[in-house]
Design an enzyme around this catalytic site. Sequence first.
Site, mmCIF file in Angstrom:
data_model
loop_
_atom_site.group_PDB
_atom_site.id
_atom_site.type_symbol
_atom_site.label_atom_id
_atom_site.label_comp_id
_atom_site.label_asym_id
_atom_site.label_seq_id
_atom_site.Cartn_x
_atom_site.Cartn_y
_atom_site.Cartn_z
ATOM 1 N N CYS A 258 0.778 -1.127 0.128
ATOM 2 C CA CYS A 258 -0.164 0.509 -0.303
ATOM 3 C C CYS A 258 0.808 1.416 -0.050
ATOM 4 C CB CYS A 258 -0.809 0.192 1.134
ATOM 5 S SG CYS A 258 -1.999 -1.751 1.327
ATOM 6 N N HIS B 169 -3.767 6.682 2.608
ATOM 7 C CA HIS B 169 -3.775 5.736 2.347
ATOM 8 C C HIS B 169 -5.339 4.929 2.632
ATOM 9 C CE1 HIS B 169 -3.830 1.317 0.968
ATOM 10 N NE2 HIS B 169 -4.101 1.589 1.849
ATOM 11 N N ASN C 56 -10.401 0.004 -0.295
ATOM 12 C CA ASN C 56 -9.303 -0.206 -0.101
ATOM 13 C C ASN C 56 -8.457 -0.431 -1.472
ATOM 14 O OD1 ASN C 56 -6.414 -1.139 0.444
ATOM 15 N ND2 ASN C 56 -6.820 -0.770 2.734
HETATM 16 O O1 UT7 Z 1 -4.009 -1.205 3.612
HETATM 17 C C1 UT7 Z 1 -3.060 -1.949 4.495
HETATM 18 C C2 UT7 Z 1 -3.040 -1.970 5.246
HETATM 19 N N1 UT7 Z 1 -4.301 -1.818 5.975
HETATM 20 C C3 UT7 Z 1 -5.093 -1.375 6.788
HETATM 21 O O2 UT7 Z 1 -4.919 -0.469 7.400
HETATM 22 C C4 UT7 Z 1 -6.381 -2.192 7.565
HETATM 23 C C5 UT7 Z 1 -6.607 -1.169 9.231
HETATM 24 N N2 UT7 Z 1 -7.807 -2.338 9.948
HETATM 25 C C6 UT7 Z 1 -8.931 -2.109 9.886
HETATM 26 O O3 UT7 Z 1 -8.979 -1.324 8.915
HETATM 27 C C7 UT7 Z 1 -9.775 -2.894 11.028
HETATM 28 O O4 UT7 Z 1 -8.961 -3.657 11.917
HETATM 29 C C8 UT7 Z 1 -10.855 -3.992 10.736
HETATM 30 C C9 UT7 Z 1 -12.120 -3.079 9.224
HETATM 31 C C10 UT7 Z 1 -10.192 -4.437 9.478
HETATM 32 C C11 UT7 Z 1 -11.866 -4.534 11.546
HETATM 33 O O5 UT7 Z 1 -11.344 -3.436 12.617
HETATM 34 P P1 UT7 Z 1 -11.093 -3.615 13.933
HETATM 35 O O6 UT7 Z 1 -12.009 -2.357 14.762
HETATM 36 O O7 UT7 Z 1 -10.332 -3.595 14.149
HETATM 37 O O8 UT7 Z 1 -12.186 -5.189 14.191
HETATM 38 P P2 UT7 Z 1 -11.636 -6.062 15.790
HETATM 39 O O9 UT7 Z 1 -10.845 -7.136 14.701
HETATM 40 O O10 UT7 Z 1 -10.994 -5.627 16.886
HETATM 41 O O11 UT7 Z 1 -13.358 -7.243 15.809
HETATM 42 C C12 UT7 Z 1 -13.952 -6.830 16.412
HETATM 43 C C13 UT7 Z 1 -14.918 -6.816 16.648
HETATM 44 C C14 UT7 Z 1 -15.131 -8.493 16.975
HETATM 45 O O12 UT7 Z 1 -15.996 -8.884 17.543
HETATM 46 P P3 UT7 Z 1 -16.023 -9.249 19.368
HETATM 47 O O13 UT7 Z 1 -14.834 -10.009 19.808
HETATM 48 O O14 UT7 Z 1 -15.588 -7.603 19.401
HETATM 49 O O15 UT7 Z 1 -17.132 -9.940 19.924
HETATM 50 C C15 UT7 Z 1 -14.662 -9.064 15.822
HETATM 51 O O16 UT7 Z 1 -15.479 -10.798 15.430
HETATM 52 O O17 UT7 Z 1 -15.775 -7.270 15.422
HETATM 53 C C16 UT7 Z 1 -16.052 -8.567 15.438
HETATM 54 N N3 UT7 Z 1 -15.508 -8.972 13.499
HETATM 55 C C17 UT7 Z 1 -16.861 -8.475 13.046
HETATM 56 N N4 UT7 Z 1 -17.544 -8.304 12.709
HETATM 57 C C18 UT7 Z 1 -18.500 -8.347 11.534
HETATM 58 C C19 UT7 Z 1 -14.305 -8.565 13.207
HETATM 59 N N5 UT7 Z 1 -14.819 -8.905 11.295
HETATM 60 C C20 UT7 Z 1 -16.190 -8.662 10.981
HETATM 61 C C21 UT7 Z 1 -16.397 -8.142 9.863
HETATM 62 N N6 UT7 Z 1 -18.202 -8.076 10.604
HETATM 63 N N7 UT7 Z 1 -15.724 -8.757 9.070
#
Ligand code: UT7
Length: 339
Positions: free
Chosen positions: A128, A264, A295
Amino acid sequence: MAGTTPRPALRPSAGAPHARLLGLGAYRPSRVVPNSEVVLGIDSTDEWIRQRSGIEERRWATDDETLRMMSVAAARRALEDSGVDARQIDCVVVATVSHFMQTPALATLVAHDLGTDQAAAFDVSAACAGFCHGVAMASDMVRGGSARHVLVIGAERLSEQTDPHDRGTAFIFADGAGAVVVGPGDEPGIGPVVWGSDGEQYDLIRSREDWRDVLTSESPRMPHLVMQGNAVFRWASFQMAKTGLQALDRAGIGVDDLDCFVPHQANNRITDAMARAMKLPDSVAIARDIVHQGNTSAASIPLALDRMREEGQARSGDTALLIAFGAGLAYAAQVVVLP
Ligand code: UT7
Protein backbone atom coordinates in the site's frame (compact mmCIF):
# COMPACT_ATOMS: atom_id res chain seq x y z
CA MET A 1 50.54 4.89 -9.06
CA ALA A 2 53.70 6.34 -10.54
CA GLY A 3 53.83 6.16 -14.33
CA THR A 4 50.12 5.52 -14.85
CA THR A 5 47.73 8.04 -16.31
CA PRO A 6 45.36 9.34 -13.67
CA ARG A 7 41.79 8.22 -14.22
CA PRO A 8 39.66 11.20 -15.30
CA ALA A 9 36.92 12.14 -12.87
CA LEU A 10 33.53 10.92 -14.02
CA ARG A 11 31.08 13.57 -15.10
CA PRO A 12 28.39 13.85 -12.42
CA SER A 13 24.79 13.31 -13.45
CA ALA A 14 22.76 16.47 -13.28
CA GLY A 15 19.02 16.90 -13.50
CA ALA A 16 16.40 19.58 -13.05
CA PRO A 17 16.67 21.85 -10.00
CA HIS A 18 13.20 20.78 -8.86
CA ALA A 19 10.61 18.09 -9.53
CA ARG A 20 6.83 18.32 -9.47
CA LEU A 21 3.68 16.45 -10.38
CA LEU A 22 2.68 17.43 -13.92
CA GLY A 23 -0.49 15.40 -14.35
CA LEU A 24 -2.84 12.93 -12.70
CA GLY A 25 -5.13 10.20 -14.02
CA ALA A 26 -7.20 7.32 -12.70
CA TYR A 27 -9.14 4.28 -13.79
CA ARG A 28 -12.03 2.89 -11.74
CA PRO A 29 -13.36 -0.55 -12.68
CA SER A 30 -16.95 -0.59 -13.88
CA ARG A 31 -18.38 -3.10 -11.39
CA VAL A 32 -19.78 -1.49 -8.25
CA VAL A 33 -20.06 -4.00 -5.40
CA PRO A 34 -22.25 -2.94 -2.45
CA ASN A 35 -21.78 -4.23 1.09
CA SER A 36 -25.00 -6.22 0.68
CA GLU A 37 -23.19 -8.41 -1.90
CA VAL A 38 -20.02 -8.86 0.16
CA VAL A 39 -21.92 -9.99 3.29
CA LEU A 40 -23.29 -12.97 1.36
CA GLY A 41 -19.87 -14.58 1.89
CA ILE A 42 -19.11 -13.54 5.49
CA ASP A 43 -20.84 -13.22 8.84
CA SER A 44 -21.18 -9.43 8.79
CA THR A 45 -23.58 -6.60 8.08
CA ASP A 46 -23.68 -3.48 5.95
CA GLU A 47 -23.93 -1.44 9.16
CA TRP A 48 -20.82 -3.03 10.74
CA ILE A 49 -18.74 -2.48 7.61
CA ARG A 50 -19.79 1.17 7.31
CA GLN A 51 -19.15 1.89 10.98
CA ARG A 52 -15.83 0.06 11.27
CA SER A 53 -14.27 0.99 7.93
CA GLY A 54 -16.37 3.69 6.25
CA ILE A 55 -16.85 1.54 3.15
CA GLU A 56 -20.31 1.62 1.53
CA GLU A 57 -19.34 0.04 -1.78
CA ARG A 58 -16.20 -0.85 -3.69
CA ARG A 59 -15.07 -1.38 -7.30
CA TRP A 60 -14.05 -4.81 -8.52
CA ALA A 61 -12.57 -5.39 -11.94
CA THR A 62 -14.36 -7.47 -14.58
CA ASP A 63 -12.41 -10.09 -16.55
CA ASP A 64 -11.60 -7.49 -19.23
CA GLU A 65 -10.27 -5.00 -16.72
CA THR A 66 -6.86 -6.55 -16.32
CA LEU A 67 -4.08 -5.00 -14.27
CA ARG A 68 -2.34 -4.06 -17.52
CA MET A 69 -5.47 -2.51 -19.03
CA MET A 70 -6.25 -0.46 -15.90
CA SER A 71 -2.62 0.71 -15.60
CA VAL A 72 -2.51 1.85 -19.21
CA ALA A 73 -5.89 3.61 -18.95
CA ALA A 74 -4.83 5.55 -15.83
CA ALA A 75 -1.44 6.36 -17.39
CA ARG A 76 -3.03 7.70 -20.61
CA ARG A 77 -5.23 10.02 -18.55
CA ALA A 78 -2.24 11.24 -16.52
CA LEU A 79 -0.27 11.89 -19.71
CA GLU A 80 -3.17 13.80 -21.23
CA ASP A 81 -3.57 15.81 -18.04
CA SER A 82 0.14 16.68 -18.03
CA GLY A 83 0.45 17.56 -21.71
CA VAL A 84 3.50 15.28 -21.86
CA ASP A 85 3.71 12.88 -24.82
CA ALA A 86 4.30 9.21 -24.02
CA ARG A 87 7.52 9.32 -26.06
CA GLN A 88 8.92 11.89 -23.62
CA ILE A 89 8.65 9.42 -20.73
CA ASP A 90 12.08 8.13 -19.67
CA CYS A 91 10.94 5.77 -16.97
CA VAL A 92 7.75 3.89 -16.10
CA VAL A 93 7.30 2.69 -12.51
CA VAL A 94 4.36 0.47 -11.58
CA ALA A 95 3.68 0.03 -7.87
CA THR A 96 1.67 -3.16 -7.42
CA VAL A 97 1.32 -6.44 -5.59
CA SER A 98 -1.15 -7.83 -8.13
CA HIS A 99 1.14 -8.74 -11.04
CA PHE A 100 1.23 -12.53 -11.09
CA MET A 101 4.32 -12.92 -13.28
CA GLN A 102 7.45 -13.17 -11.18
CA THR A 103 9.31 -11.60 -14.10
CA PRO A 104 9.34 -9.51 -16.31
CA ALA A 105 7.82 -6.45 -14.68
CA LEU A 106 4.34 -5.24 -15.64
CA ALA A 107 5.87 -1.81 -16.26
CA THR A 108 7.59 -3.11 -19.42
CA LEU A 109 4.22 -4.08 -20.94
CA VAL A 110 2.65 -0.80 -19.87
CA ALA A 111 5.52 1.15 -21.44
CA HIS A 112 5.08 -0.86 -24.64
CA ASP A 113 1.31 -0.26 -24.75
CA LEU A 114 1.86 3.44 -24.27
CA GLY A 115 4.33 3.54 -27.16
CA THR A 116 7.33 4.39 -25.01
CA ASP A 117 9.43 1.28 -25.54
CA GLN A 118 12.69 3.13 -24.98
CA ALA A 119 11.78 3.99 -21.38
CA ALA A 120 13.27 2.24 -18.37
CA ALA A 121 10.48 0.23 -16.79
CA PHE A 122 10.21 -1.65 -13.53
CA ASP A 123 7.75 -2.55 -10.75
CA VAL A 124 7.92 -1.56 -7.11
CA SER A 125 6.76 -3.96 -4.39
CA ALA A 126 5.97 -1.88 -1.33
CA ALA A 127 2.29 -2.85 -1.04
CA CYS A 128 0.00 0.00 0.00
CA ALA A 129 3.00 2.31 0.34
CA GLY A 130 4.17 1.63 -3.23
CA PHE A 131 2.77 4.74 -4.90
CA CYS A 132 4.52 7.12 -2.49
CA HIS A 133 7.74 5.10 -2.90
CA GLY A 134 7.39 5.59 -6.66
CA VAL A 135 6.82 9.34 -6.35
CA ALA A 136 9.87 9.66 -4.08
CA MET A 137 12.08 7.79 -6.54
CA ALA A 138 10.69 9.71 -9.50
CA SER A 139 11.42 13.02 -7.80
CA ASP A 140 15.01 11.92 -7.15
CA MET A 141 15.40 10.67 -10.73
CA VAL A 142 14.25 13.99 -12.19
CA ARG A 143 16.51 15.98 -9.89
CA GLY A 144 19.40 13.53 -10.19
CA GLY A 145 19.32 13.47 -13.97
CA SER A 146 18.48 9.83 -14.69
CA ALA A 147 15.10 10.80 -16.15
CA ARG A 148 13.34 13.98 -17.19
CA HIS A 149 9.79 12.60 -17.12
CA VAL A 150 8.68 9.63 -15.03
CA LEU A 151 5.31 7.93 -15.08
CA VAL A 152 4.36 6.51 -11.66
CA ILE A 153 1.39 4.15 -11.64
CA GLY A 154 -0.28 2.50 -8.63
CA ALA A 155 -2.43 -0.42 -9.78
CA GLU A 156 -4.10 -3.32 -8.01
CA ARG A 157 -6.58 -6.11 -8.61
CA LEU A 158 -6.96 -7.24 -5.03
CA SER A 159 -10.40 -8.81 -5.50
CA GLU A 160 -8.57 -11.73 -7.08
CA GLN A 161 -6.32 -12.13 -4.06
CA THR A 162 -9.04 -11.78 -1.45
CA ASP A 163 -10.82 -14.73 0.13
CA PRO A 164 -14.55 -13.90 -0.14
CA HIS A 165 -15.15 -15.91 3.04
CA ASP A 166 -12.49 -14.20 5.17
CA ARG A 167 -14.30 -11.87 7.56
CA GLY A 168 -11.14 -9.84 8.15
CA THR A 169 -10.48 -8.87 4.53
CA ALA A 170 -13.41 -9.68 2.21
CA PHE A 171 -15.10 -6.29 2.66
CA ILE A 172 -11.95 -4.17 2.46
CA PHE A 173 -9.93 -4.85 -0.64
CA ALA A 174 -10.74 -3.57 -4.12
CA ASP A 175 -9.37 -2.80 -7.58
CA GLY A 176 -8.29 0.20 -9.64
CA ALA A 177 -5.37 2.23 -10.93
CA GLY A 178 -4.05 5.78 -10.62
CA ALA A 179 -1.05 7.50 -12.16
CA VAL A 180 0.99 10.68 -12.10
CA VAL A 181 3.59 12.18 -14.42
CA VAL A 182 6.58 13.57 -12.54
CA GLY A 183 8.84 16.07 -14.31
CA PRO A 184 10.94 19.21 -13.90
CA GLY A 185 9.55 22.26 -12.11
CA ASP A 186 10.55 25.87 -11.45
CA GLU A 187 10.17 25.43 -7.71
CA PRO A 188 9.96 22.41 -5.37
CA GLY A 189 6.70 20.52 -5.98
CA ILE A 190 7.54 17.27 -4.17
CA GLY A 191 8.86 17.51 -0.63
CA PRO A 192 11.45 15.18 0.94
CA VAL A 193 10.12 11.69 1.58
CA VAL A 194 9.93 10.18 5.07
CA TRP A 195 9.89 6.44 4.63
CA GLY A 196 10.76 3.18 6.30
CA SER A 197 9.69 -0.34 7.13
CA ASP A 198 9.30 -2.67 10.09
CA GLY A 199 10.07 -6.24 9.11
CA GLU A 200 9.41 -7.44 12.63
CA GLN A 201 5.74 -6.98 11.76
CA TYR A 202 6.08 -8.82 8.42
CA ASP A 203 3.30 -11.25 9.29
CA LEU A 204 0.60 -8.65 9.98
CA ILE A 205 -0.42 -8.37 6.31
CA ARG A 206 0.85 -10.88 3.79
CA SER A 207 0.04 -13.53 1.23
CA ARG A 208 -1.15 -16.63 3.09
CA GLU A 209 1.49 -18.85 1.41
CA ASP A 210 4.43 -18.32 -0.91
CA TRP A 211 4.16 -19.74 -4.44
CA ARG A 212 6.36 -22.79 -3.68
CA ASP A 213 4.03 -23.79 -0.85
CA VAL A 214 1.07 -23.33 -3.17
CA LEU A 215 2.62 -25.51 -5.86
CA THR A 216 3.61 -28.33 -3.51
CA SER A 217 0.24 -28.34 -1.77
CA GLU A 218 -2.15 -31.27 -2.40
CA SER A 219 -4.92 -28.81 -3.14
CA PRO A 220 -3.31 -25.70 -4.64
CA ARG A 221 -5.25 -22.49 -4.05
CA MET A 222 -4.69 -18.77 -4.55
CA PRO A 223 -2.43 -17.43 -1.78
CA HIS A 224 -5.04 -14.95 -0.53
CA LEU A 225 -4.08 -11.91 1.50
CA VAL A 226 -4.36 -12.36 5.26
CA MET A 227 -4.30 -9.51 7.75
CA GLN A 228 -4.25 -9.03 11.51
CA GLY A 229 -6.44 -5.99 11.04
CA ASN A 230 -6.58 -4.64 14.54
CA ALA A 231 -2.79 -4.69 15.04
CA VAL A 232 -2.32 -2.87 11.73
CA PHE A 233 -5.08 -0.46 12.71
CA ARG A 234 -3.34 0.46 15.99
CA TRP A 235 0.08 0.78 14.37
CA ALA A 236 -1.20 2.99 11.56
CA SER A 237 -3.34 5.19 13.80
CA PHE A 238 -0.44 6.02 16.16
CA GLN A 239 2.73 5.79 14.07
CA MET A 240 1.58 7.29 10.79
CA ALA A 241 0.54 10.63 12.30
CA LYS A 242 4.15 11.02 13.49
CA THR A 243 5.39 10.17 10.01
CA GLY A 244 3.04 12.76 8.53
CA LEU A 245 4.28 15.46 10.88
CA GLN A 246 7.87 14.57 10.00
CA ALA A 247 7.06 14.92 6.29
CA LEU A 248 5.55 18.38 6.93
CA ASP A 249 8.59 19.35 8.97
CA ARG A 250 10.99 18.14 6.27
CA ALA A 251 9.04 20.11 3.66
CA GLY A 252 9.31 23.20 5.86
CA ILE A 253 5.59 23.76 6.29
CA GLY A 254 3.02 23.39 9.08
CA VAL A 255 -0.51 21.99 9.20
CA ASP A 256 -1.93 25.49 8.61
CA ASP A 257 -0.21 25.59 5.22
CA LEU A 258 -1.93 22.40 4.06
CA ASP A 259 -4.92 22.34 1.71
CA CYS A 260 -5.47 18.58 1.49
CA PHE A 261 -4.73 15.43 3.47
CA VAL A 262 -4.61 12.32 1.31
CA PRO A 263 -3.71 9.22 3.33
CA HIS A 264 -3.81 5.67 2.01
CA GLN A 265 -7.49 4.73 1.96
CA ALA A 266 -7.29 1.86 4.46
CA ASN A 267 -10.03 2.77 6.91
CA ASN A 268 -11.88 6.04 7.58
CA ARG A 269 -11.27 5.60 11.31
CA ILE A 270 -7.49 5.47 10.74
CA THR A 271 -7.81 8.64 8.66
CA ASP A 272 -9.77 10.32 11.48
CA ALA A 273 -7.22 9.22 14.11
CA MET A 274 -4.33 10.58 12.05
CA ALA A 275 -6.07 13.90 11.38
CA ARG A 276 -6.83 14.28 15.11
CA ALA A 277 -3.28 13.38 16.18
CA MET A 278 -1.77 15.83 13.68
CA LYS A 279 -4.28 18.50 14.77
CA LEU A 280 -5.26 19.28 11.19
CA PRO A 281 -7.38 22.43 11.00
CA ASP A 282 -10.94 22.15 9.64
CA SER A 283 -9.84 24.00 6.51
CA VAL A 284 -7.87 20.92 5.33
CA ALA A 285 -9.86 18.78 2.87
CA ILE A 286 -9.59 15.09 3.76
CA ALA A 287 -9.71 12.26 1.21
CA ARG A 288 -12.60 9.81 1.69
CA ASP A 289 -12.41 7.84 -1.52
CA ILE A 290 -12.63 4.59 0.46
CA VAL A 291 -16.39 5.08 0.93
CA HIS A 292 -17.09 4.27 -2.73
CA GLN A 293 -13.86 2.64 -3.85
CA GLY A 294 -12.68 0.36 -1.02
CA ASN A 295 -9.02 -0.16 -0.19
CA THR A 296 -7.00 -0.41 -3.41
CA SER A 297 -3.52 -0.60 -1.86
CA ALA A 298 -0.96 1.11 -4.14
CA ALA A 299 -3.73 2.69 -6.24
CA SER A 300 -5.58 4.31 -3.36
CA ILE A 301 -3.78 7.66 -3.12
CA PRO A 302 -3.89 8.66 -6.80
CA LEU A 303 -7.51 7.44 -6.98
CA ALA A 304 -8.36 9.56 -3.92
CA LEU A 305 -6.58 12.59 -5.40
CA ASP A 306 -8.51 12.14 -8.61
CA ARG A 307 -11.86 12.13 -6.79
CA MET A 308 -10.94 15.19 -4.72
CA ARG A 309 -10.03 17.07 -7.86
CA GLU A 310 -13.17 15.94 -9.66
CA GLU A 311 -15.38 16.97 -6.75
CA GLY A 312 -13.66 20.35 -6.34
CA GLN A 313 -12.14 19.58 -2.91
CA ALA A 314 -8.63 19.86 -4.39
CA ARG A 315 -7.35 22.28 -6.99
CA SER A 316 -4.22 22.72 -9.05
CA GLY A 317 -1.53 24.37 -6.90
CA ASP A 318 -2.93 23.02 -3.64
CA THR A 319 -0.50 21.60 -1.08
CA ALA A 320 -1.30 18.02 -0.10
CA LEU A 321 0.15 15.64 2.48
CA LEU A 322 0.32 12.03 1.26
CA ILE A 323 0.83 9.18 3.74
CA ALA A 324 0.94 5.58 2.56
CA PHE A 325 1.33 2.49 4.75
CA GLY A 326 0.74 -1.24 4.63
CA ALA A 327 2.32 -4.69 4.35
CA GLY A 328 5.95 -4.85 5.33
CA LEU A 329 5.14 -2.88 7.33
CA ALA A 330 6.28 -0.31 4.77
CA TYR A 331 5.39 3.36 4.80
CA ALA A 332 6.18 6.61 2.99
CA ALA A 333 4.94 10.18 3.28
CA GLN A 334 5.64 13.40 1.41
CA VAL A 335 4.11 16.80 0.75
CA VAL A 336 3.25 17.53 -2.88
CA VAL A 337 1.85 20.44 -4.86
CA LEU A 338 -1.09 19.22 -6.93
CA PRO A 339 -0.93 19.40 -10.72
O1 UT7 B 1 -4.20 -1.42 3.41
C1 UT7 B 1 -3.24 -2.00 4.21
C2 UT7 B 1 -3.37 -1.56 5.59
N1 UT7 B 1 -4.58 -2.09 6.14
C3 UT7 B 1 -5.17 -1.47 7.11
O2 UT7 B 1 -4.72 -0.43 7.50
C4 UT7 B 1 -6.37 -2.10 7.74
C5 UT7 B 1 -6.38 -1.81 9.20
N2 UT7 B 1 -7.41 -2.50 9.95
C6 UT7 B 1 -8.73 -2.21 9.88
O3 UT7 B 1 -9.15 -1.43 9.03
C7 UT7 B 1 -9.61 -2.80 10.93
O4 UT7 B 1 -8.83 -3.54 11.84
C8 UT7 B 1 -10.76 -3.73 10.39
C9 UT7 B 1 -11.79 -2.86 9.67
C10 UT7 B 1 -10.18 -4.76 9.45
C11 UT7 B 1 -11.46 -4.42 11.54
O5 UT7 B 1 -11.94 -3.46 12.46
P1 UT7 B 1 -11.59 -3.58 14.02
O6 UT7 B 1 -12.30 -2.50 14.69
O7 UT7 B 1 -10.11 -3.62 14.16
O8 UT7 B 1 -12.24 -4.98 14.40
P2 UT7 B 1 -11.63 -6.16 15.28
O9 UT7 B 1 -10.84 -7.08 14.44
O10 UT7 B 1 -10.98 -5.59 16.52
O11 UT7 B 1 -12.95 -6.89 15.75
C12 UT7 B 1 -13.94 -6.23 16.57
C13 UT7 B 1 -15.17 -7.08 16.64
C14 UT7 B 1 -14.91 -8.52 17.04
O12 UT7 B 1 -16.04 -8.96 17.76
P3 UT7 B 1 -16.02 -9.01 19.37
O13 UT7 B 1 -14.86 -9.89 19.74
O14 UT7 B 1 -15.84 -7.59 19.81
O15 UT7 B 1 -17.36 -9.57 19.71
C15 UT7 B 1 -14.86 -9.26 15.72
O16 UT7 B 1 -15.21 -10.60 15.83
O17 UT7 B 1 -15.78 -7.14 15.34
C16 UT7 B 1 -15.91 -8.50 14.92
N3 UT7 B 1 -15.67 -8.55 13.49
C17 UT7 B 1 -16.65 -8.42 12.59
N4 UT7 B 1 -17.98 -8.26 12.72
C18 UT7 B 1 -18.70 -8.14 11.60
C19 UT7 B 1 -14.48 -8.66 12.84
N5 UT7 B 1 -14.69 -8.62 11.51
C20 UT7 B 1 -16.02 -8.47 11.33
C21 UT7 B 1 -16.83 -8.36 10.21
N6 UT7 B 1 -18.16 -8.19 10.37
N7 UT7 B 1 -16.33 -8.37 8.95
